[in-house]
Design a protein around this motif. Structure first.
Motif: not given
Length: 324
Positions: A296-312, A314-324
């Motif tokens: 329940n704490r923001p940790k990553f920024k990611a794009s969304y899509g599917s992989l092997r017929n399941r939602y998935a 992909k991590i794009q960015e790590i959210i710094g502690e100072e922004t949480t």
């Protein structure tokens, strides 16, 4: 095997001939203290050192509080600290005096705070506008004087909690006040207690207060301190091996991971009108990344899509502690 010199032999023969104690010729007897088996190994040197450090901090806090309350110079210092049985402490407390029975959380134990009669009258006199202590003439305390002291004792206990705060979080609570030790027996007579006596100088007047810390009250505190010391030593001594072991243990811990779109605001009326097949427009653009939550704490920024017929995602960015 030790060989005696001729001078030592002459002194030994002279002492035997004269009937004197030979120990006098070999030097003075070393001072010793009788070993009390009733309080053996109850408070170690580390425990005493810890308590001494706490009360050194408490000295400064209490002194500052008294100066602000009484508008006069105040100096507080530890006069003595020693281990004894509760019966010995019981017999050493004069009557009358204000004895506070204090509950200690989270240990669930009890301690005593004894404020001498002279100090009580001196504090009450100054709080009510006087400059000197009232002549007591061995009289008992009035209800008004005890009520005033109870308010002050609450503040003294706040200073006490703050003094312990650098080591462990304590919460003390005044349970009741008594004017004689016969109503304040909190442990058995033979129970080991640690007594800290403080000298308080208000202007030209000197008085004392004392804390009676039963072993059973302090034992849970010392146990937690020992656990903290063990962890610290293990971290310092273990080095990389300890960190690897810690990573191995934490690596199998389960954590909750979720991906969330930006929230959308809707009225209650709109929500109540929703039917099967209705579409809710989200306040989230298609080309914007979503937020991956870790416990329940923001940790990553990611794009969304599917992989092997399941939602998935992909991590794009790590959210710094100072922004949480």
């Amino acid at each position: 095997m030790n060989v005696l010199s001729q001078q030592e032999i002459d002194e030994l023969m002279r002492s035997l001939t004269s009937g004197e104690d030979s120990n006098d010729s070999w030097g003075k007897k070393e001072a010793y203290k009788k070993y009390d088996f009733r309080t053996a190994n109850r408070f170690t040197k580390d425990h005493i050192r810890t308590i001494g450090g706490v009360y050194k901090t408490f000295d400064h806090l209490l002194s500052n509080y008294m100066v602000g309350l009484l508008r006069t110079s105040c100096e507080v210092e530890v006069l003595s600290h020693e281990e004894m049985s509760f019966m010995e402490y019981f017999n050493s407390v004069p009557s009358p005096s204000v004895i506070s029975v204090v509950k200690v959380a989270p240990t669930g134990g009890t301690l005593l705070l004894d404020i001498s009669k002279d100090l009580v009258f001196s504090i009450v006199s100054r709080v009510l506008g006087g400059t000197e202590s009232v002549q007591s003439d061995n009289r008992q305390f009035t209800d008004i004087e005890l009520m005033i002291m109870e308010r002050i004792i609450w503040q003294i206990l706040a200073c006490y909690d703050e003094a312990w705060g650098k080591i462990i979080t304590l919460s003390t609570r005044l349970e009741r006040t008594e004017t004689g030790m016969q109503f304040a027996q909190i442990v058995d007579n033979n129970e080991a207690v640690f007594v800290v006596t403080l000298n308080i100088q208000l202007g030209a007047e000197q008085s004392v207060i004392s804390f009676c810390l039963p072993r059973q009250t302090m034992a849970p505190i010392f146990k937690k301190l020992n656990m903290q010391d063990t962890i610290t030593v293990a971290t310092e001594k273990g080095g990389e091996a300890y960190r690897d072991e810690l990573r191995e243990v934490l690596g199998h811990a389960d954590v909750e991971v979720s991906a969330r779109f930006n929230p959308t605001i809707a009225t209650t009326e709109d929500v109540l009108r929703l039917q099967v097949g209705d579409v809710i427009k989200l306040d989230h653009e298609l080309n914007k990344p979503i937020t991956v939550m870790l416990q329940n704490r923001p940790k990553f920024k990611a794009s969304y899509g599917s992989l092997r017929n399941r939602y998935a995602v992909k991590i794009q960015e790590i959210i710094g502690e100072e922004t949480t």
